[in-house]
Design a protein around this motif. Structure first.
Motif, PDB file in Angstrom:
ATOM      1  N   GLU A   1      44.635  42.563  46.994  1.00 39.82           N
ATOM      2  CA  GLU A   1      44.190  43.899  46.601  1.00 39.82           C
ATOM      3  C   GLU A   1      43.516  43.769  45.252  1.00 39.82           C
ATOM      4  N   ILE A   2      42.290  44.292  45.162  1.00 38.66           N
ATOM      5  CA  ILE A   2      41.486  44.218  43.947  1.00 38.66           C
ATOM      6  C   ILE A   2      41.139  45.639  43.543  1.00 38.66           C
ATOM      7  N   THR A   3      41.327  45.958  42.272  1.00 34.46           N
ATOM      8  CA  THR A   3      40.951  47.271  41.759  1.00 34.46           C
ATOM      9  C   THR A   3      40.060  47.086  40.545  1.00 34.46           C
ATOM     10  N   VAL A   4      38.962  47.819  40.516  1.00 31.78           N
ATOM     11  CA  VAL A   4      38.038  47.791  39.385  1.00 31.78           C
ATOM     12  C   VAL A   4      37.919  49.198  38.823  1.00 31.78           C
ATOM     13  N   ASP A   5      37.350  49.322  37.626  1.00 29.91           N
ATOM     14  CA  ASP A   5      37.195  50.659  37.057  1.00 29.91           C
ATOM     15  C   ASP A   5      35.812  51.254  37.334  1.00 29.91           C
TER      16      ASP A   5
ATOM     17  N   ARG B   1      33.846  37.774  49.257  1.00 33.73           N
ATOM     18  CA  ARG B   1      33.211  38.133  47.992  1.00 33.73           C
ATOM     19  C   ARG B   1      32.989  39.639  47.906  1.00 33.73           C
ATOM     20  N   PHE B   2      33.068  40.117  46.659  1.00 36.66           N
ATOM     21  CA  PHE B   2      32.804  41.518  46.363  1.00 36.66           C
ATOM     22  C   PHE B   2      31.944  41.585  45.115  1.00 36.66           C
ATOM     23  N   ARG B   3      30.977  42.511  45.105  1.00 38.07           N
ATOM     24  CA  ARG B   3      30.218  42.815  43.898  1.00 38.07           C
ATOM     25  C   ARG B   3      30.822  44.100  43.355  1.00 38.07           C
ATOM     26  N   PHE B   4      30.847  44.222  42.019  1.00 32.82           N
ATOM     27  CA  PHE B   4      31.432  45.423  41.428  1.00 32.82           C
ATOM     28  C   PHE B   4      30.798  45.742  40.087  1.00 32.82           C
ATOM     29  N   ALA B   5      30.968  46.988  39.693  1.00 33.54           N
ATOM     30  CA  ALA B   5      30.520  47.459  38.390  1.00 33.54           C
ATOM     31  C   ALA B   5      31.757  47.719  37.544  1.00 33.54           C
ATOM     32  N   GLY B   6      31.600  47.657  36.246  1.00 35.60           N
ATOM     33  CA  GLY B   6      32.725  47.920  35.352  1.00 35.60           C
ATOM     34  C   GLY B   6      33.559  46.677  35.104  1.00 35.60           C
ATOM     35  N   GLU B   7      34.828  46.897  34.844  1.00 31.29           N
ATOM     36  CA  GLU B   7      35.759  45.818  34.534  1.00 31.29           C
ATOM     37  C   GLU B   7      36.791  45.664  35.646  1.00 31.29           C
ATOM     38  N   MET B   8      37.327  44.466  35.778  1.00 29.69           N
ATOM     39  CA  MET B   8      38.416  44.218  36.708  1.00 29.69           C
ATOM     40  C   MET B   8      39.654  44.914  36.151  1.00 29.69           C
ATOM     41  N   ALA B   9      40.286  45.764  36.947  1.00 27.33           N
ATOM     42  CA  ALA B   9      41.459  46.498  36.486  1.00 27.33           C
ATOM     43  C   ALA B   9      42.754  45.832  36.946  1.00 27.33           C
ATOM     44  N   ASN B  10      42.777  45.330  38.196  1.00 34.73           N
ATOM     45  CA  ASN B  10      43.999  44.738  38.720  1.00 34.73           C
ATOM     46  C   ASN B  10      43.673  43.818  39.896  1.00 34.73           C
ATOM     47  N   VAL B  11      44.388  42.713  39.987  1.00 35.09           N
ATOM     48  CA  VAL B  11      44.284  41.809  41.129  1.00 35.09           C
ATOM     49  C   VAL B  11      45.703  41.481  41.559  1.00 35.09           C
ATOM     50  N   ARG B  12      45.977  41.663  42.846  1.00 35.83           N
ATOM     51  CA  ARG B  12      47.287  41.278  43.397  1.00 35.83           C
ATOM     52  C   ARG B  12      47.021  40.429  44.631  1.00 35.83           C
ATOM     53  N   VAL B  13      47.529  39.200  44.608  1.00 41.93           N
ATOM     54  CA  VAL B  13      47.373  38.270  45.715  1.00 41.93           C
ATOM     55  C   VAL B  13      48.757  37.734  46.059  1.00 41.93           C
ATOM     56  N   VAL B  14      49.118  37.801  47.355  1.00 34.67           N
ATOM     57  CA  VAL B  14      50.412  37.282  47.793  1.00 34.67           C
ATOM     58  C   VAL B  14      50.217  36.392  49.015  1.00 34.67           C
ATOM     59  N   ASP B  15      51.062  35.356  49.125  1.00 33.79           N
ATOM     60  CA  ASP B  15      50.994  34.481  50.288  1.00 33.79           C
ATOM     61  C   ASP B  15      51.773  35.098  51.448  1.00 33.79           C
ATOM     62  N   TRP B  16      51.876  34.388  52.550  1.00 33.44           N
ATOM     63  CA  TRP B  16      52.506  34.917  53.760  1.00 33.44           C
ATOM     64  C   TRP B  16      53.986  35.232  53.567  1.00 33.44           C
ATOM     65  N   ASN B  17      54.618  34.673  52.541  1.00 32.13           N
ATOM     66  CA  ASN B  17      56.018  34.972  52.232  1.00 32.13           C
ATOM     67  C   ASN B  17      56.163  36.134  51.261  1.00 32.13           C
ATOM     68  N   GLY B  18      55.041  36.670  50.795  1.00 39.16           N
ATOM     69  CA  GLY B  18      55.084  37.752  49.820  1.00 39.16           C
ATOM     70  C   GLY B  18      55.216  37.272  48.385  1.00 39.16           C
ATOM     71  N   VAL B  19      55.039  35.966  48.171  1.00 41.09           N
ATOM     72  CA  VAL B  19      55.122  35.410  46.820  1.00 41.09           C
ATOM     73  C   VAL B  19      53.753  35.555  46.149  1.00 41.09           C
ATOM     74  N   ALA B  20      53.746  36.158  44.980  1.00 41.64           N
ATOM     75  CA  ALA B  20      52.492  36.442  44.280  1.00 41.64           C
ATOM     76  C   ALA B  20      52.070  35.279  43.383  1.00 41.64           C
TER      77      ALA B  20
ATOM     78  N   VAL C   1      41.367  33.330  42.831  1.00 44.49           N
ATOM     79  CA  VAL C   1      40.467  34.443  42.558  1.00 44.49           C
ATOM     80  C   VAL C   1      39.575  34.051  41.394  1.00 44.49           C
ATOM     81  N   HIS C   2      38.259  34.175  41.597  1.00 46.38           N
ATOM     82  CA  HIS C   2      37.281  33.866  40.555  1.00 46.38           C
ATOM     83  C   HIS C   2      36.498  35.138  40.244  1.00 46.38           C
ATOM     84  N   VAL C   3      36.401  35.487  38.971  1.00 52.90           N
ATOM     85  CA  VAL C   3      35.661  36.674  38.544  1.00 52.90           C
ATOM     86  C   VAL C   3      34.512  36.208  37.662  1.00 52.90           C
ATOM     87  N   GLU C   4      33.307  36.690  37.980  1.00 51.17           N
ATOM     88  CA  GLU C   4      32.125  36.335  37.192  1.00 51.17           C
ATOM     89  C   GLU C   4      31.406  37.609  36.782  1.00 51.17           C
ATOM     90  N   TYR C   5      31.372  37.863  35.485  1.00 48.91           N
ATOM     91  CA  TYR C   5      30.658  39.029  34.971  1.00 48.91           C
ATOM     92  C   TYR C   5      29.194  38.653  34.774  1.00 48.91           C
TER      93      TYR C   5
END
Length: 107
Positions: free
Chosen positions: A33-37, A69-88, A98-102
């Motif tokens: 789950e990725i959230t941007v502003d 891949r996703f393109r976005f405007a603004g700043e990265m607000a939150n990133v949540r990544v979990v594996d199949w066991n729910g371990v983040a 996860v790679h972020v390039e401004y």
């Protein structure tokens, strides 16, 4: 003759969504789950076929191999990544990276 609706060229779209986030699967089912502003848009021909939901400022989906891949405007607000066991991240060695390039170059 004036246009009522502006036509966006590829260059114009890159200016509006200048940043790029890439999720790289590691061969294990995982969710993200990725959230941007600002706005966010999936870089794919058919986001529904990719089983990814993009709503307003948030994108969520699943990945096991390959890249998403996703393109976005603004700043990265939150990133949540979990594996199949729910371990983040960073506690899971098998969760996707996860790679972020401004100011990323065009599509």
């Amino acid at each position: 003759m004036a246009r009522d609706t502006p036509v966006l060229t590829e260059h114009d779209e890159d200016d509006q969504l200048p940043n790029l986030v890439t999720i790289v699967g590691r061969g294990v089912p995982a969710s993200f789950e990725i959230t941007v502003d600002g706005e966010i848009e999936m870089v794919a021909d058919d986001p529904l076929a990719e089983a990814t939901v993009v709503s307003g400022t948030t994108a969520e989906g699943a990945i096991d191999v390959g890249v998403t891949r996703f393109r976005f405007a603004g700043e990265m607000a939150n990133v949540r990544v979990v594996d199949w066991n729910g371990v983040a991240l960073p506690d899971s060695a098998s969760a996707p990276t996860v790679h972020v390039e401004y100011g990323a170059p065009g599509r």
